[in-house]
Design a protein around this motif. Sequence first.
Motif, PDB file in Angstrom:
ATOM      1  N   PHE A 114      74.460  39.245  64.744  1.00 28.44           N
ATOM      2  CA  PHE A 114      74.583  40.216  63.655  1.00 28.44           C
ATOM      3  C   PHE A 114      73.419  40.000  62.715  1.00 28.44           C
ATOM      4  O   PHE A 114      73.099  38.873  62.346  1.00 28.44           O
ATOM      5  CB  PHE A 114      75.909  39.993  62.915  1.00 28.44           C
ATOM      6  N   TYR A 115      72.772  41.103  62.316  1.00 31.33           N
ATOM      7  CA  TYR A 115      71.732  41.005  61.292  1.00 31.33           C
ATOM      8  C   TYR A 115      71.596  42.332  60.582  1.00 31.33           C
ATOM      9  O   TYR A 115      71.588  43.395  61.219  1.00 31.33           O
ATOM     10  CB  TYR A 115      70.368  40.616  61.879  1.00 31.33           C
ATOM     11  N   THR A 116      71.479  42.259  59.275  1.00 23.97           N
ATOM     12  CA  THR A 116      71.190  43.458  58.495  1.00 23.97           C
ATOM     13  C   THR A 116      70.584  43.069  57.160  1.00 23.97           C
ATOM     14  O   THR A 116      70.885  42.004  56.594  1.00 23.97           O
ATOM     15  CB  THR A 116      72.459  44.297  58.255  1.00 23.97           C
ATOM     16  N   LEU A 117      69.711  43.934  56.670  1.00 27.01           N
ATOM     17  CA  LEU A 117      69.288  43.864  55.275  1.00 27.01           C
ATOM     18  C   LEU A 117      70.370  44.506  54.419  1.00 27.01           C
ATOM     19  O   LEU A 117      71.236  45.230  54.929  1.00 27.01           O
ATOM     20  CB  LEU A 117      67.968  44.591  55.079  1.00 27.01           C
ATOM     21  N   VAL A 118      70.338  44.239  53.127  1.00 31.35           N
ATOM     22  CA  VAL A 118      71.329  44.782  52.203  1.00 31.35           C
ATOM     23  C   VAL A 118      70.596  45.457  51.045  1.00 31.35           C
ATOM     24  O   VAL A 118      69.708  44.854  50.425  1.00 31.35           O
ATOM     25  CB  VAL A 118      72.253  43.682  51.642  1.00 31.35           C
TER      26      VAL A 118
ATOM     27  N   GLN B  45      81.071  45.790  57.911  1.00 29.93           N
ATOM     28  CA  GLN B  45      80.446  45.543  59.208  1.00 29.93           C
ATOM     29  C   GLN B  45      80.530  44.056  59.577  1.00 29.93           C
ATOM     30  O   GLN B  45      80.813  43.704  60.730  1.00 29.93           O
ATOM     31  CB  GLN B  45      78.980  45.982  59.173  1.00 29.93           C
TER      32      GLN B  45
ATOM     33  N   SER C   8      70.170  39.859  52.701  1.00 29.09           N
ATOM     34  CA  SER C   8      70.284  39.931  54.159  1.00 29.09           C
ATOM     35  C   SER C   8      71.343  38.964  54.642  1.00 29.09           C
ATOM     36  O   SER C   8      71.609  37.948  53.992  1.00 29.09           O
ATOM     37  CB  SER C   8      68.940  39.638  54.856  1.00 29.09           C
TER      38      SER C   8
ATOM     39  N   ALA D 250      68.331  50.286  53.554  1.00 32.60           N
ATOM     40  CA  ALA D 250      69.382  49.402  54.062  1.00 32.60           C
ATOM     41  C   ALA D 250      70.742  49.864  53.541  1.00 32.60           C
ATOM     42  O   ALA D 250      70.841  50.532  52.501  1.00 32.60           O
ATOM     43  CB  ALA D 250      69.118  47.961  53.624  1.00 32.60           C
ATOM     44  N   PRO D 251      71.834  49.512  54.236  1.00 28.04           N
ATOM     45  CA  PRO D 251      73.170  49.900  53.768  1.00 28.04           C
ATOM     46  C   PRO D 251      73.570  49.134  52.509  1.00 28.04           C
ATOM     47  O   PRO D 251      73.073  48.019  52.281  1.00 28.04           O
ATOM     48  CB  PRO D 251      74.082  49.531  54.948  1.00 28.04           C
TER      49      PRO D 251
ATOM     50  N   VAL E  40      78.014  46.731  54.324  1.00 32.21           N
ATOM     51  CA  VAL E  40      77.616  45.539  55.068  1.00 32.21           C
ATOM     52  C   VAL E  40      78.787  44.578  55.221  1.00 32.21           C
ATOM     53  O   VAL E  40      78.999  43.998  56.290  1.00 32.21           O
ATOM     54  CB  VAL E  40      76.429  44.840  54.377  1.00 32.21           C
TER      55      VAL E  40
END
Length: 242
Positions: A95-99, A132, A79, A123-124, A129
């Motif tokens: 900004f936040y995302t799991l990976v 992004q 993440s 998740a992407p 990621v």
Amino acid sequence: MGVESFLQYMRDLYGKVNSSVLHATSSGSNSQQIAFMRQLQKDLKVEVASRLPLSNLKAVVFDIETTGFLPDKGDQIISIGAVKVEGCEILDEQFYTLVNADVEIPREISRLTGIETENLLDAPPLSDVLVQFFEFIKDDTLVAHHSSHEKSFMQSACWKSFKTPFKHRIVDTSFVFKIVEPKQRILTLEEWCEFSDIPVIDRHHALGDAKLTAILWCQYLQRVQQLGCRTLQDIYERLALR
């Protein structure tokens, strides 16, 4: 994925991205992303920020959660969280995302972060990621707490995904801590927060840790300016004299 808007940003910023690279990247295959990222790293100018006034320095404070501590041994980013800061003001941009790391998350990491292996299935992938994330940070300076961890994983991720180096500057919060509180030997993020009367919330969550780090960064950036530092270069020179 934001590739087209990122390309437009690159056109506006540099005005010289190779047209064949732009054309190739727009179709979205992995090999074309590689060409795009190589051009981005080639054009990135990391020294400009060192001469900008700290009072309006644009920075992205970020944190990552990983499956371990050794990217060269196969540990992966799971993440990324980040917040934008201008001078000593935290902005609303986050900004936040799991990976999707395509690995089994160790039980101790799940207990620490709350992230389970199944959480990553939708998740992407890492390459998406990174695109992004680079679109989010653009050419802003990066800031992290104990930045060697972030730097080593970002270097590994860029090479793994795009066969390109990671050239963004990462400023470690310890730089300003050492100038403002030279006698302190505090290490962890929560200890610095407690020392600075900052409530510890959402620890070991990438965005939560990024927010805590951003609060610390703004607080100590203001204090380091009061001690006479006007630019990042001043900070580096002050540290060199210690």
